[in-house]
Design a protein around this motif. Structure first.
Motif, PDB file in Angstrom:
ATOM      1  N   MET A 134      -8.277   0.748  -2.029  1.00  0.00           N
ATOM      2  CA  MET A 134      -8.568   1.867  -0.967  1.00  0.00           C
ATOM      3  C   MET A 134      -7.744   2.934  -1.469  1.00  0.00           C
ATOM      4  SD  MET A 134     -11.014   0.489   0.749  1.00  0.00           S
ATOM      5  CE  MET A 134     -11.282   1.847   1.952  1.00  0.00           C
ATOM      6  N   GLY A 135      -6.578   3.026  -1.940  1.00  0.00           N
ATOM      7  CA  GLY A 135      -5.908   3.839  -2.594  1.00  0.00           C
ATOM      8  C   GLY A 135      -6.396   4.723  -3.450  1.00  0.00           C
ATOM      9  N   VAL A 136      -7.358   4.235  -4.458  1.00  0.00           N
ATOM     10  CA  VAL A 136      -8.123   4.637  -5.592  1.00  0.00           C
ATOM     11  C   VAL A 136      -9.278   5.252  -5.009  1.00  0.00           C
ATOM     12  CG1 VAL A 136      -9.140   4.198  -7.678  1.00  0.00           C
ATOM     13  CG2 VAL A 136      -6.912   3.341  -7.308  1.00  0.00           C
ATOM     14  N   LEU A 137     -10.014   4.532  -4.182  1.00  0.00           N
ATOM     15  CA  LEU A 137     -11.450   4.865  -3.754  1.00  0.00           C
ATOM     16  C   LEU A 137     -11.411   5.867  -2.943  1.00  0.00           C
ATOM     17  CD1 LEU A 137     -14.279   4.004  -3.940  1.00  0.00           C
ATOM     18  CD2 LEU A 137     -14.107   2.618  -2.124  1.00  0.00           C
ATOM     19  N   ILE A 138     -10.496   5.790  -1.695  1.00  0.00           N
ATOM     20  CA  ILE A 138     -10.630   6.671  -0.579  1.00  0.00           C
ATOM     21  C   ILE A 138      -9.381   7.782  -0.867  1.00  0.00           C
ATOM     22  CG2 ILE A 138     -10.308   6.974   2.012  1.00  0.00           C
ATOM     23  CD1 ILE A 138     -12.801   5.358   0.905  1.00  0.00           C
ATOM     24  N   LYS A 139      -8.274   7.582  -1.033  1.00  0.00           N
ATOM     25  CA  LYS A 139      -7.220   8.502  -1.538  1.00  0.00           C
ATOM     26  C   LYS A 139      -7.061   9.056  -2.810  1.00  0.00           C
ATOM     27  CE  LYS A 139      -4.130   6.236   1.842  1.00  0.00           C
ATOM     28  NZ  LYS A 139      -2.686   5.758   1.986  1.00  0.00           N
ATOM     29  N   LYS A 140      -8.117   8.692  -3.703  1.00  0.00           N
ATOM     30  CA  LYS A 140      -7.972   9.177  -5.257  1.00  0.00           C
ATOM     31  C   LYS A 140      -6.784   9.172  -5.856  1.00  0.00           C
ATOM     32  CE  LYS A 140     -11.917  11.864  -3.556  1.00  0.00           C
ATOM     33  NZ  LYS A 140     -12.461  13.435  -3.455  1.00  0.00           N
ATOM     34  N   ASP A 141      -6.008   8.122  -5.500  1.00  0.00           N
ATOM     35  CA  ASP A 141      -4.501   7.999  -6.044  1.00  0.00           C
ATOM     36  C   ASP A 141      -4.147   6.882  -6.838  1.00  0.00           C
ATOM     37  OD1 ASP A 141      -1.867   8.987  -6.333  1.00  0.00           O
ATOM     38  OD2 ASP A 141      -1.355   8.548  -4.309  1.00  0.00           O
ATOM     39  N   TRP A 142      -3.205   7.010  -7.840  1.00  0.00           N
ATOM     40  CA  TRP A 142      -2.791   5.559  -8.198  1.00  0.00           C
ATOM     41  C   TRP A 142      -1.322   5.875  -8.217  1.00  0.00           C
ATOM     42  CZ3 TRP A 142      -5.360   1.378 -10.450  1.00  0.00           C
ATOM     43  CH2 TRP A 142      -4.639   0.742 -11.322  1.00  0.00           C
ATOM     44  N   LYS A 143      -0.772   5.430  -7.404  1.00  0.00           N
ATOM     45  CA  LYS A 143       0.929   5.846  -6.980  1.00  0.00           C
ATOM     46  C   LYS A 143       1.686   4.360  -7.297  1.00  0.00           C
ATOM     47  CE  LYS A 143       3.822   7.588  -3.327  1.00  0.00           C
ATOM     48  NZ  LYS A 143       3.951   8.008  -1.895  1.00  0.00           N
ATOM     49  N   TYR A 144       2.626   4.638  -8.120  1.00  0.00           N
ATOM     50  CA  TYR A 144       3.571   3.494  -8.427  1.00  0.00           C
ATOM     51  C   TYR A 144       4.757   3.346  -7.448  1.00  0.00           C
ATOM     52  CZ  TYR A 144       1.226   3.249 -12.872  1.00  0.00           C
ATOM     53  OH  TYR A 144       0.327   2.673 -13.970  1.00  0.00           O
ATOM     54  N   GLU A 145       5.053   2.375  -7.246  1.00  0.00           N
ATOM     55  CA  GLU A 145       6.074   1.842  -6.199  1.00  0.00           C
ATOM     56  C   GLU A 145       7.369   1.137  -6.687  1.00  0.00           C
ATOM     57  OE1 GLU A 145       3.779   0.101  -3.266  1.00  0.00           O
ATOM     58  OE2 GLU A 145       2.771   2.099  -2.357  1.00  0.00           O
ATOM     59  N   TYR A 146       8.244   0.634  -6.150  1.00  0.00           N
ATOM     60  CA  TYR A 146       9.233  -0.195  -6.604  1.00  0.00           C
ATOM     61  C   TYR A 146       8.783  -1.364  -6.694  1.00  0.00           C
ATOM     62  CZ  TYR A 146      12.538   3.817  -6.608  1.00  0.00           C
ATOM     63  OH  TYR A 146      12.995   4.863  -6.877  1.00  0.00           O
ATOM     64  N   TYR A 147       7.890  -2.206  -5.881  1.00  0.00           N
ATOM     65  CA  TYR A 147       7.574  -3.333  -6.084  1.00  0.00           C
ATOM     66  C   TYR A 147       6.245  -3.458  -5.418  1.00  0.00           C
ATOM     67  CZ  TYR A 147       8.410  -3.509  -0.974  1.00  0.00           C
ATOM     68  OH  TYR A 147       8.244  -2.988   0.537  1.00  0.00           O
ATOM     69  N   GLY A 148       5.623  -4.738  -5.684  1.00  0.00           N
ATOM     70  CA  GLY A 148       4.288  -4.816  -5.290  1.00  0.00           C
ATOM     71  C   GLY A 148       3.266  -4.648  -6.451  1.00  0.00           C
ATOM     72  N   VAL A 149       2.073  -4.677  -5.954  1.00  0.00           N
ATOM     73  CA  VAL A 149       0.791  -4.610  -7.060  1.00  0.00           C
ATOM     74  C   VAL A 149       1.136  -3.278  -7.882  1.00  0.00           C
ATOM     75  CG1 VAL A 149      -1.728  -4.393  -7.377  1.00  0.00           C
ATOM     76  CG2 VAL A 149      -0.865  -5.696  -5.746  1.00  0.00           C
ATOM     77  N   MET A 150       1.568  -2.255  -7.294  1.00  0.00           N
ATOM     78  CA  MET A 150       1.772  -1.020  -8.416  1.00  0.00           C
ATOM     79  C   MET A 150       3.045  -0.653  -8.536  1.00  0.00           C
ATOM     80  SD  MET A 150      -1.352   0.148  -8.493  1.00  0.00           S
ATOM     81  CE  MET A 150      -0.658   1.755  -9.253  1.00  0.00           C
TER      82      MET A 150
END
Length: 217
Positions: A134-150
């Motif tokens: 949903m982050g990619v589809l709706i927010k149009k974002d590819w945001k990296y984080e400190y843990y998790g999938v991204m």
């Protein structure tokens, strides 16, 4: 790579949900990315097994050395070639392969280290997890984080299908392949009603896989 800024407990995470895939008769086991050895120690006690580990972070690897039979400190690529051939009944790769430059090459080497009926057991994050999707589809974002999938230390991204394809392309038979750590949110279910329940993989944070070499003699 930013491996230092992980949340507390990242390297001592005991993946209890991965114990269900451990064969009862596995007596020699390698845990790639063993952290401080907490998970591998449970395996060692449960199966009365010889357990080796590989861990990148020196501080945590030294803790693991107190618990396991042998622990290598550093990148797994630096050690796997020198491991004994046809030795391990199980090689665990819990949330490790996504951190590697070439996980296909690593698995191909590990393949030679498995005993006759040896298995690779892995956990891999699902890039189609609904929050990421949903982050990619709706927010149009590819945001990296400190843990998790991204997680910003992830170099490779996988889906349920691409995980199976990877193992099969490398000459493995996939014995088990199932979603784990399912989201408790109702949002995936609302999405499923729109897609006629054809996208059920999106509710799982990770996929666990058990693979065995095909026709190994």
């Amino acid at each position: 790579m930013d491996y230092e800024n992980k949340p507390k407990g990242y390297y001592d995470n005991v993946r209890l949900e991965m114990l269900q895939f451990l064969p009862h008769d596995a007596k020699v086991i390698l845990d790639v990315g063993c952290g401080n050895g907490a998970f591998a120690e449970i395996i060692k006690e449960q199966n009365n097994a010889e357990v080796w580990g590989i861990e990148l972070m020196e501080e945590h690897a030294k803790e693991a050395q107190k618990k396991l039979d042998k622990v290598f400190i550093g990148k797994c690529e630096d050690f796997i070639e020198s491991l004994p051939d046809k030795y391990f009944d199980v090689i665990y790769c819990n949330d490790v392969l996504e951190h590697l430059v070439d996980p296909y090459h690593v698995i191909n080497i590990l393949k030679k280290k498995l005993s006759k009926k040896g298995k690779i057991i892995s956990s891999l994050p699902n890039v189609r997890f609904f929050k990421t999707f949903m982050g990619v589809l709706i927010k149009k974002d590819w945001k990296y984080e400190y843990y998790g999938v991204m997680d910003r230390t992830h170099l490779r991204f996988f889906t349920k299908k691409s995980i199976r394809d990877m193992y099969e392309d490398l000459g493995f038979e996939v014995l088990e392949h199932k979603g784990i750590n399912r989201s408790k949110s109702i949002k995936p279910y609302l999405f499923h009603t729109l897609t006629l329940f054809t996208q059920l993989d999106m509710q799982y944070l990770q996929f666990a896989t058990v693979a065995q070499i095909v026709n190994e003699k």
